[in-house]
Design a protein around this motif. Structure first.
Motif, PDB file in Angstrom:
ATOM      1  N   TRP A 124       0.827  -1.207   0.000  1.00 12.53           N
ATOM      2  CA  TRP A 124       0.000   0.000   0.000  1.00 12.53           C
ATOM      3  C   TRP A 124       0.860   1.255   0.000  1.00 12.53           C
ATOM      4  O   TRP A 124       0.541   2.235  -0.666  1.00 12.53           O
ATOM      5  CB  TRP A 124      -0.944   0.000   1.198  1.00 12.53           C
ATOM      6  N   ALA A 125       1.967   1.240   0.709  1.00 13.46           N
ATOM      7  CA  ALA A 125       2.851   2.404   0.772  1.00 13.46           C
ATOM      8  C   ALA A 125       3.553   2.650  -0.557  1.00 13.46           C
ATOM      9  O   ALA A 125       3.763   3.805  -0.954  1.00 13.46           O
ATOM     10  CB  ALA A 125       3.875   2.236   1.888  1.00 13.46           C
ATOM     11  N   VAL A 126       3.917   1.579  -1.257  1.00 13.42           N
ATOM     12  CA  VAL A 126       4.621   1.704  -2.533  1.00 13.42           C
ATOM     13  C   VAL A 126       3.722   2.376  -3.568  1.00 13.42           C
ATOM     14  O   VAL A 126       4.174   3.186  -4.361  1.00 13.42           O
ATOM     15  CB  VAL A 126       5.107   0.317  -3.020  1.00 13.42           C
ATOM     16  N   GLY A 127       2.444   2.013  -3.560  1.00 13.14           N
ATOM     17  CA  GLY A 127       1.497   2.649  -4.472  1.00 13.14           C
ATOM     18  C   GLY A 127       1.534   2.123  -5.894  1.00 13.14           C
ATOM     19  O   GLY A 127       0.872   2.661  -6.768  1.00 13.14           O
ATOM     20  N   GLU A 128       2.325   1.105  -6.136  1.00 17.18           N
ATOM     21  CA  GLU A 128       2.401   0.465  -7.454  1.00 17.18           C
ATOM     22  C   GLU A 128       2.810  -0.981  -7.231  1.00 17.18           C
ATOM     23  O   GLU A 128       3.063  -1.388  -6.102  1.00 17.18           O
ATOM     24  CB  GLU A 128       3.396   1.186  -8.356  1.00 17.18           C
ATOM     25  N   TRP A 138      -5.882 -11.239  -1.830  1.00 12.75           N
ATOM     26  CA  TRP A 138      -5.484  -9.906  -1.379  1.00 12.75           C
ATOM     27  C   TRP A 138      -4.614  -9.167  -2.395  1.00 12.75           C
ATOM     28  O   TRP A 138      -4.602  -7.940  -2.404  1.00 12.75           O
ATOM     29  CB  TRP A 138      -4.730 -10.001  -0.051  1.00 12.75           C
ATOM     30  N   VAL A 139      -3.852  -9.921  -3.212  1.00  9.74           N
ATOM     31  CA  VAL A 139      -2.982  -9.291  -4.211  1.00  9.74           C
ATOM     32  C   VAL A 139      -3.174  -9.962  -5.567  1.00  9.74           C
ATOM     33  O   VAL A 139      -3.579 -11.122  -5.652  1.00  9.74           O
ATOM     34  CB  VAL A 139      -1.479  -9.348  -3.824  1.00  9.74           C
ATOM     35  N   GLN A 140      -2.891  -9.192  -6.595  1.00  6.49           N
ATOM     36  CA  GLN A 140      -2.815  -9.734  -7.951  1.00  6.49           C
ATOM     37  C   GLN A 140      -1.346  -9.786  -8.315  1.00  6.49           C
ATOM     38  O   GLN A 140      -0.541  -9.024  -7.782  1.00  6.49           O
ATOM     39  CB  GLN A 140      -3.550  -8.826  -8.938  1.00  6.49           C
ATOM     40  N   ARG A 141      -1.026 -10.681  -9.217  1.00  7.50           N
ATOM     41  CA  ARG A 141       0.366 -10.737  -9.654  1.00  7.50           C
ATOM     42  C   ARG A 141       0.411 -10.788 -11.171  1.00  7.50           C
ATOM     43  O   ARG A 141      -0.481 -11.296 -11.826  1.00  7.50           O
ATOM     44  CB  ARG A 141       1.104 -11.905  -9.027  1.00  7.50           C
ATOM     45  N   ARG A 149       5.335  -9.393 -10.300  1.00  8.12           N
ATOM     46  CA  ARG A 149       5.100  -8.125  -9.628  1.00  8.12           C
ATOM     47  C   ARG A 149       3.745  -8.256  -8.940  1.00  8.12           C
ATOM     48  O   ARG A 149       2.802  -8.748  -9.528  1.00  8.12           O
ATOM     49  CB  ARG A 149       5.100  -6.955 -10.601  1.00  8.12           C
ATOM     50  N   TYR A 150       3.678  -7.817  -7.695  1.00  6.22           N
ATOM     51  CA  TYR A 150       2.470  -7.955  -6.886  1.00  6.22           C
ATOM     52  C   TYR A 150       1.888  -6.577  -6.595  1.00  6.22           C
ATOM     53  O   TYR A 150       2.627  -5.619  -6.373  1.00  6.22           O
ATOM     54  CB  TYR A 150       2.802  -8.644  -5.558  1.00  6.22           C
ATOM     55  N   ARG A 151       0.538  -6.527  -6.585  1.00  7.50           N
ATOM     56  CA  ARG A 151      -0.123  -5.281  -6.204  1.00  7.50           C
ATOM     57  C   ARG A 151      -1.411  -5.613  -5.465  1.00  7.50           C
ATOM     58  O   ARG A 151      -2.050  -6.634  -5.725  1.00  7.50           O
ATOM     59  CB  ARG A 151      -0.395  -4.384  -7.399  1.00  7.50           C
ATOM     60  N   PRO A 152      -1.808  -4.743  -4.541  1.00  6.42           N
ATOM     61  CA  PRO A 152      -3.024  -4.992  -3.770  1.00  6.42           C
ATOM     62  C   PRO A 152      -4.265  -4.988  -4.654  1.00  6.42           C
ATOM     63  O   PRO A 152      -4.345  -4.235  -5.626  1.00  6.42           O
ATOM     64  CB  PRO A 152      -3.085  -3.823  -2.784  1.00  6.42           C
ATOM     65  N   VAL A 153      -5.221  -5.832  -4.315  1.00  5.17           N
ATOM     66  CA  VAL A 153      -6.505  -5.853  -5.015  1.00  5.17           C
ATOM     67  C   VAL A 153      -7.358  -4.683  -4.544  1.00  5.17           C
ATOM     68  O   VAL A 153      -8.075  -4.074  -5.338  1.00  5.17           O
ATOM     69  CB  VAL A 153      -7.227  -7.198  -4.761  1.00  5.17           C
ATOM     70  N   LEU A 154      -7.274  -4.360  -3.250  1.00  4.87           N
ATOM     71  CA  LEU A 154      -8.061  -3.293  -2.644  1.00  4.87           C
ATOM     72  C   LEU A 154      -7.146  -2.235  -2.047  1.00  4.87           C
ATOM     73  O   LEU A 154      -6.004  -2.530  -1.676  1.00  4.87           O
ATOM     74  CB  LEU A 154      -8.934  -3.851  -1.509  1.00  4.87           C
ATOM     75  N   THR A 155      -7.654  -1.029  -1.911  1.00  2.14           N
ATOM     76  CA  THR A 155      -6.918  -0.012  -1.159  1.00  2.14           C
ATOM     77  C   THR A 155      -6.956  -0.384   0.323  1.00  2.14           C
ATOM     78  O   THR A 155      -7.742  -1.235   0.744  1.00  2.14           O
ATOM     79  CB  THR A 155      -7.562   1.380  -1.319  1.00  2.14           C
ATOM     80  N   ARG A 156      -6.127   0.254   1.091  1.00  2.00           N
ATOM     81  CA  ARG A 156      -6.111   0.021   2.536  1.00  2.00           C
ATOM     82  C   ARG A 156      -7.498   0.283   3.130  1.00  2.00           C
ATOM     83  O   ARG A 156      -7.996  -0.492   3.954  1.00  2.00           O
ATOM     84  CB  ARG A 156      -5.080   0.935   3.192  1.00  2.00           C
ATOM     85  N   GLU A 209     -10.483   0.234   1.588  1.00  2.00           N
ATOM     86  CA  GLU A 209     -11.439  -0.782   1.140  1.00  2.00           C
ATOM     87  C   GLU A 209     -11.242  -2.087   1.911  1.00  2.00           C
ATOM     88  O   GLU A 209     -12.215  -2.743   2.290  1.00  2.00           O
ATOM     89  CB  GLU A 209     -11.280  -1.037  -0.357  1.00  2.00           C
ATOM     90  N   ALA A 210      -9.998  -2.451   2.154  1.00  2.00           N
ATOM     91  CA  ALA A 210      -9.709  -3.673   2.903  1.00  2.00           C
ATOM     92  C   ALA A 210     -10.208  -3.550   4.341  1.00  2.00           C
ATOM     93  O   ALA A 210     -10.770  -4.505   4.894  1.00  2.00           O
ATOM     94  CB  ALA A 210      -8.207  -3.968   2.877  1.00  2.00           C
TER      95      ALA A 210
END
Length: 118
Positions: A16-20, A54-57, A65-72, A74-75
């Protein structure tokens, strides 16, 4: 979505902090758990988070590369729904919750409910 363990939460906080999207090494380099973690440990955690939804890859070369499915936010809302669902008495839980919130949070709830009701 299932709730998260301590290390899973720490990994999600990094994402979430990385933003990408981020590779395992990037997550490992940013993790601050107070203990030394192996690359394979973080890889396993990310794979578990992917399996839990929780994440897509996305494959990039030989790695993902992994990224969150939801924002903090939304989670957090999803977790609140889960707590209400498993409580057995959501009305009682909500009543206790509302009785303990600050005036500021109560006003946020009032505004959100007014907006929802149109």
């Amino acid at each position: 979505m299932r709730c998260l363990g301590e290390l899973e939460t720490a990994v999600m906080e990094v994402l979430w902090a990385v933003g990408e999207s981020a590779k395992v090494r990037e997550v490992l380099d940013r993790l601050d758990t107070g203990r030394s973690l192996a690359y394979t440990t973080v890889l396993t955690v990310l794979d578990n988070l992917h399996r839990k939804g929780w994440v897509q890859r996305e494959r990039e070369g030989r790695a993902y590369r992994y990224r969150p499915v939801l924002t903090r936010e939304e989670a957090a809302a999803q977790m609140l729904h889960h707590v209400l669902d498993v409580s057995g008495t959501p009305e009682v839980v909500l009543t206790h919750f509302v009785g303990t919130v600050s005036d500021e949070h109560a006003e946020v709830l009032r505004i959100a409910l007014r907006e929802r009701d149109g």
